[in-house]
Design a protein around this motif. Structure first.
Motif, PDB file in Angstrom:
ATOM      1  N   GLY A  97       0.949  -0.887   0.216  1.00  0.00           N
ATOM      2  CA  GLY A  97       0.093   0.407  -0.306  1.00  0.00           C
ATOM      3  C   GLY A  97       0.835   1.435  -0.374  1.00  0.00           C
ATOM      4  O   GLY A  97       0.092   2.358   0.570  1.00  0.00           O
ATOM      5  N   ALA A  98       1.827   1.196  -0.081  1.00  0.00           N
ATOM      6  CA  ALA A  98       2.745   2.525   0.044  1.00  0.00           C
ATOM      7  C   ALA A  98       3.355   2.751  -1.295  1.00  0.00           C
ATOM      8  O   ALA A  98       4.074   4.389  -1.757  1.00  0.00           O
ATOM      9  N   ARG A  99       2.689   2.420  -2.420  1.00  0.00           N
ATOM     10  CA  ARG A  99       3.424   2.974  -4.043  1.00  0.00           C
ATOM     11  C   ARG A  99       3.044   4.581  -4.165  1.00  0.00           C
ATOM     12  O   ARG A  99       3.274   5.124  -4.532  1.00  0.00           O
ATOM     13  N   GLU A 100       1.464   4.991  -3.316  1.00  0.00           N
ATOM     14  CA  GLU A 100       1.180   6.304  -3.840  1.00  0.00           C
ATOM     15  C   GLU A 100       2.346   7.381  -2.841  1.00  0.00           C
ATOM     16  O   GLU A 100       2.250   8.368  -3.755  1.00  0.00           O
ATOM     17  N   SER A 101       2.470   7.040  -1.852  1.00  0.00           N
ATOM     18  CA  SER A 101       3.127   7.868  -0.575  1.00  0.00           C
ATOM     19  C   SER A 101       4.779   7.869  -1.408  1.00  0.00           C
ATOM     20  O   SER A 101       5.577   8.730  -1.506  1.00  0.00           O
ATOM     21  N   ALA A 102       5.390   6.748  -2.781  1.00  0.00           N
ATOM     22  CA  ALA A 102       6.655   6.593  -2.985  1.00  0.00           C
ATOM     23  C   ALA A 102       6.368   7.611  -4.181  1.00  0.00           C
ATOM     24  O   ALA A 102       7.649   8.827  -4.670  1.00  0.00           O
ATOM     25  N   GLN A 103       5.776   8.085  -4.408  1.00  0.00           N
ATOM     26  CA  GLN A 103       5.318   8.537  -6.009  1.00  0.00           C
ATOM     27  C   GLN A 103       5.418  10.024  -5.102  1.00  0.00           C
ATOM     28  O   GLN A 103       5.755  10.876  -6.388  1.00  0.00           O
ATOM     29  N   LEU A 104       4.772  10.328  -4.483  1.00  0.00           N
ATOM     30  CA  LEU A 104       4.436  11.925  -3.724  1.00  0.00           C
ATOM     31  C   LEU A 104       5.658  12.454  -3.422  1.00  0.00           C
ATOM     32  O   LEU A 104       6.840  13.275  -3.756  1.00  0.00           O
ATOM     33  N   LEU A 105       7.126  10.810  -3.259  1.00  0.00           N
ATOM     34  CA  LEU A 105       7.861  11.508  -2.214  1.00  0.00           C
ATOM     35  C   LEU A 105       8.552  11.753  -3.926  1.00  0.00           C
ATOM     36  O   LEU A 105      10.160  12.617  -3.464  1.00  0.00           O
ATOM     37  N   ILE A 106       8.863  11.074  -4.978  1.00  0.00           N
ATOM     38  CA  ILE A 106      10.012  11.625  -5.981  1.00  0.00           C
ATOM     39  C   ILE A 106       9.777  12.315  -6.793  1.00  0.00           C
ATOM     40  O   ILE A 106      10.090  12.953  -7.783  1.00  0.00           O
ATOM     41  N   ALA A 107       7.960  12.697  -6.439  1.00  0.00           N
ATOM     42  CA  ALA A 107       7.222  14.167  -7.473  1.00  0.00           C
ATOM     43  C   ALA A 107       8.611  15.000  -8.133  1.00  0.00           C
ATOM     44  O   ALA A 107       8.282  15.410  -9.091  1.00  0.00           O
ATOM     45  N   ASP A 108       8.600  15.363  -7.219  1.00  0.00           N
ATOM     46  CA  ASP A 108       9.669  16.784  -7.096  1.00  0.00           C
ATOM     47  C   ASP A 108      10.905  16.506  -7.338  1.00  0.00           C
ATOM     48  O   ASP A 108      11.666  17.352  -8.041  1.00  0.00           O
ATOM     49  N   GLY A 109      11.413  14.783  -7.919  1.00  0.00           N
ATOM     50  CA  GLY A 109      12.452  15.085  -8.253  1.00  0.00           C
ATOM     51  C   GLY A 109      13.909  14.231  -7.010  1.00  0.00           C
ATOM     52  O   GLY A 109      13.221  14.354  -6.102  1.00  0.00           O
ATOM     53  N   PRO A 110      14.942  14.550  -7.632  1.00  0.00           N
ATOM     54  CA  PRO A 110      16.322  13.382  -6.890  1.00  0.00           C
ATOM     55  C   PRO A 110      15.947  15.045  -5.660  1.00  0.00           C
ATOM     56  O   PRO A 110      16.000  15.732  -5.990  1.00  0.00           O
ATOM     57  N   PRO A 111      16.536  14.124  -4.753  1.00  0.00           N
ATOM     58  CA  PRO A 111      16.735  14.946  -3.677  1.00  0.00           C
ATOM     59  C   PRO A 111      18.554  15.820  -3.010  1.00  0.00           C
ATOM     60  O   PRO A 111      18.812  15.895  -2.575  1.00  0.00           O
ATOM     61  N   PHE A 112      19.009  15.358  -4.455  1.00  0.00           N
ATOM     62  CA  PHE A 112      20.096  16.659  -4.654  1.00  0.00           C
ATOM     63  C   PHE A 112      20.665  16.957  -5.904  1.00  0.00           C
ATOM     64  O   PHE A 112      19.270  16.178  -6.855  1.00  0.00           O
ATOM     65  N   ASP A 113      20.689  17.740  -6.295  1.00  0.00           N
ATOM     66  CA  ASP A 113      21.449  18.430  -7.563  1.00  0.00           C
ATOM     67  C   ASP A 113      22.171  17.280  -8.590  1.00  0.00           C
ATOM     68  O   ASP A 113      23.696  17.482  -7.846  1.00  0.00           O
ATOM     69  N   LEU A 114      21.813  17.201  -9.504  1.00  0.00           N
ATOM     70  CA  LEU A 114      22.662  16.335  -9.958  1.00  0.00           C
ATOM     71  C   LEU A 114      23.874  17.268 -10.774  1.00  0.00           C
ATOM     72  O   LEU A 114      24.727  16.587 -11.268  1.00  0.00           O
ATOM     73  N   GLY A 115      23.583  18.465 -10.829  1.00  0.00           N
ATOM     74  CA  GLY A 115      24.332  19.388 -11.445  1.00  0.00           C
ATOM     75  C   GLY A 115      25.795  19.435 -10.547  1.00  0.00           C
ATOM     76  O   GLY A 115      27.052  19.802 -11.612  1.00  0.00           O
ATOM     77  N   THR A 116      25.649  19.026  -9.074  1.00  0.00           N
ATOM     78  CA  THR A 116      26.783  19.021  -8.448  1.00  0.00           C
ATOM     79  C   THR A 116      27.669  16.960  -8.158  1.00  0.00           C
ATOM     80  O   THR A 116      27.621  17.511  -7.342  1.00  0.00           O
ATOM     81  N   SER A 117      27.084  16.601  -8.260  1.00  0.00           N
ATOM     82  CA  SER A 117      26.998  15.064  -8.767  1.00  0.00           C
ATOM     83  C   SER A 117      28.098  14.293  -9.922  1.00  0.00           C
ATOM     84  O   SER A 117      27.953  15.431 -11.336  1.00  0.00           O
ATOM     85  N   THR A 118      28.422  13.508  -9.966  1.00  0.00           N
ATOM     86  CA  THR A 118      29.323  13.191 -11.351  1.00  0.00           C
ATOM     87  C   THR A 118      27.836  11.828 -12.422  1.00  0.00           C
ATOM     88  O   THR A 118      28.638  11.451 -13.179  1.00  0.00           O
TER      89      THR A 118
END
Length: 64
Positions: free
Chosen positions: A13-34
């Motif tokens: 039953g956690a699918r909806e919660s997981a989708q809400l967590l990822i809706a805004d994109g990654p919790p890090f800046d791709l530009g500052t990683s490799t």
């Protein structure tokens, strides 16, 4: 370019919660990683994270 895939099980039953967590994109800046690319797929039973870059394992270990 290499790819690292991480599969994380979800509680029932956690699918909806997981989708809400990822809706805004990654919790890090791709530009500052490799990392060059990051995707997440969500099923009823798991979240599948795909990381791509020169050394995605090292990049993910650094983020964690």
């Amino acid at each position: 370019m290499s790819r690292l895939v991480v599969v994380a099980p979800l509680r029932e039953g956690a699918r909806e919660s997981a989708q809400l967590l990822i809706a805004d994109g990654p919790p890090f800046d791709l530009g500052t990683s490799t990392l060059e690319k990051h995707e997440v797929y969500v099923t009823e039973r798991e979240a599948i994270f795909v990381f791509e870059g020169a050394d995605p394992r090292a990049a993910v270990e650094h983020l964690v």
